[in-house]
Design an enzyme around this catalytic site. Structure first.
Site, PDB file in Angstrom:
ATOM      1  N   ASN A  37      -8.271  -2.781  13.575  1.00  0.00           N
ATOM      2  CA  ASN A  37      -9.619  -2.999  13.055  1.00  0.00           C
ATOM      3  C   ASN A  37      -9.678  -4.216  12.130  1.00  0.00           C
ATOM      4  OD1 ASN A  37      -8.264  -2.126  10.820  1.00  0.00           O
ATOM      5  ND2 ASN A  37      -9.529  -0.331  10.430  1.00  0.00           N
ATOM      6  N   HIS A  51      -7.798  -4.752   9.460  1.00  0.00           N
ATOM      7  CA  HIS A  51      -7.474  -4.534   8.052  1.00  0.00           C
ATOM      8  C   HIS A  51      -6.225  -5.306   7.630  1.00  0.00           C
ATOM      9  CE1 HIS A  51      -4.843  -0.629   8.655  1.00  0.00           C
ATOM     10  NE2 HIS A  51      -4.178  -1.716   8.939  1.00  0.00           N
ATOM     11  N   ASP A  83       0.812  -1.211   0.000  1.00  0.00           N
ATOM     12  CA  ASP A  83       0.000   0.000   0.000  1.00  0.00           C
ATOM     13  C   ASP A  83       0.851   1.270   0.000  1.00  0.00           C
ATOM     14  OD1 ASP A  83       0.852  -0.465   2.616  1.00  0.00           O
ATOM     15  OD2 ASP A  83      -1.139  -0.968   3.341  1.00  0.00           O
ATOM     16  N   GLU A 104      -9.926  -1.998   4.287  1.00  0.00           N
ATOM     17  CA  GLU A 104     -10.549  -1.636   5.555  1.00  0.00           C
ATOM     18  C   GLU A 104     -11.861  -2.403   5.746  1.00  0.00           C
ATOM     19  OE1 GLU A 104      -8.752  -0.101   7.482  1.00  0.00           O
ATOM     20  OE2 GLU A 104      -7.966   1.807   6.776  1.00  0.00           O
TER      21      GLU A 104
END
Ligand code: PGA
Length: 266
Positions: free
Chosen positions: A154, A156, A83, A161
């Site tokens: 979270n 991810h 990313d 996401e």
């Protein structure tokens, strides 16, 4: 060096637990070196999917040390990073291109044209084309021998996401531009000097390309990851916790955890 670990199985995925983060990184490095060796034996080259963040920093330090002492060359290695913030200059110290330069690329003999990071400077009108090309390059390079992953608090993976998409659709997600989740932004706040300064969008390799890797190595360390780790390993498969989607390709996934990250596991 051989590190003692506890091995178990969750949802068909192999889980190795070691006492601390340092040992987790050593186990991960041993596993990456094995993948490189067997890919080079089979095809004369290896293709690695790399991750950024604080977790893999020690992994890169070990790889650099192996290179420095003459045990590892990157001449026949191609890399694809997961990313990058968008938009961002590669020269910005907060860019992942810059992170990779600092932690790995500038210390080893990798050819610059084989060290791929999504380009945070592509004009927005061409982002979709660039993202599709990135997936195409990975495929044209014969696919990833291993995808190194971290997990967000979270759940991810990369910057895929949490979403309310049905699982079948989430599994097909391609490389693309995304909005960062509030937890991701909160976790990046320190680096950016406050949550309001965090670049709110990013390019991420999609779930589909991650799951297509021939092997997947997830490293999670620290108690702050325990809840996401327990849900991803033992909970239902859901796009609301993207790391749980690894269960669909369970037999090629290895998790390396330190005790604090494993504390939520039964
Ligand atoms: P971290 O990030 O290594 O900085 O904890 C992991 C991730 O968010 O994927």
């Amino acid at each position: 060096m051989s590190i003692p670990f506890r091995e178990s199985d969750y949802s068909g995925m192999k889980v190795l637990v070691v006492p601390d983060a340092w040992q987790a990184s050593l186990i991960a490095v041993e596993s990456i070196l094995k993948v490189i060796q067997s890919a080079q034996d089979e095809r004369g080259r290896a293709v690695l999917g790399l991750a950024t963040g604080s977790t893999p920093e020690t992994v890169y330090a070990h790889l650099v040390e192996r290179h420095r002492t003459g045990f590892l060359s990157f001449q026949n290695i191609t890399t694809y990073n997961l990313d990058e913030y968008y938009p961002i200059s590669p020269l910005d110290p907060k860019s992942y291109r810059s992170y990779m330069h600092r932690h790995l690329f500038s210390h080893v003999d990798i050819a610059p044209h084989r060290a791929h990071v999504l380009d945070g400077t592509v004009p927005e009108a061409y982002v979709a084309e660039h993202a599709a090309q990135f997936d195409h390059w990975i495929e044209a390079d014969g696919g990833l021998d291993v995808q190194l992953l971290g997990i967000g608090r979270n759940g991810h993976v990369g910057f895929n996401e949490p979403t309310d998409l049905p699982v079948e659709q989430a599994l097909r997600l391609a490389t693309r531009l995304v909005e960062l989740h509030m937890i991701t932004r909160a976790d990046a706040a320190r680096e950016f000097g406050g949550v309001d300064h965090v670049i709110p969008r990013a390019l991420t390799v999609g779930v589909a390309s991650i799951l297509a890797a021939r092997s997947i190595l997830m490293i999670a360390t620290g108690a702050h990851k325990a809840e996401a780790v327990a849900c991803a390993l033992n909970g239902p498969m859901t796009a609301e916790l993207p790391a749980s989607l690894l269960q669909t390709v369970a037999d090629k996934v290895t998790w390396v955890l330190d005790e604090p990250a494993a504390q939520g596991l039964p």
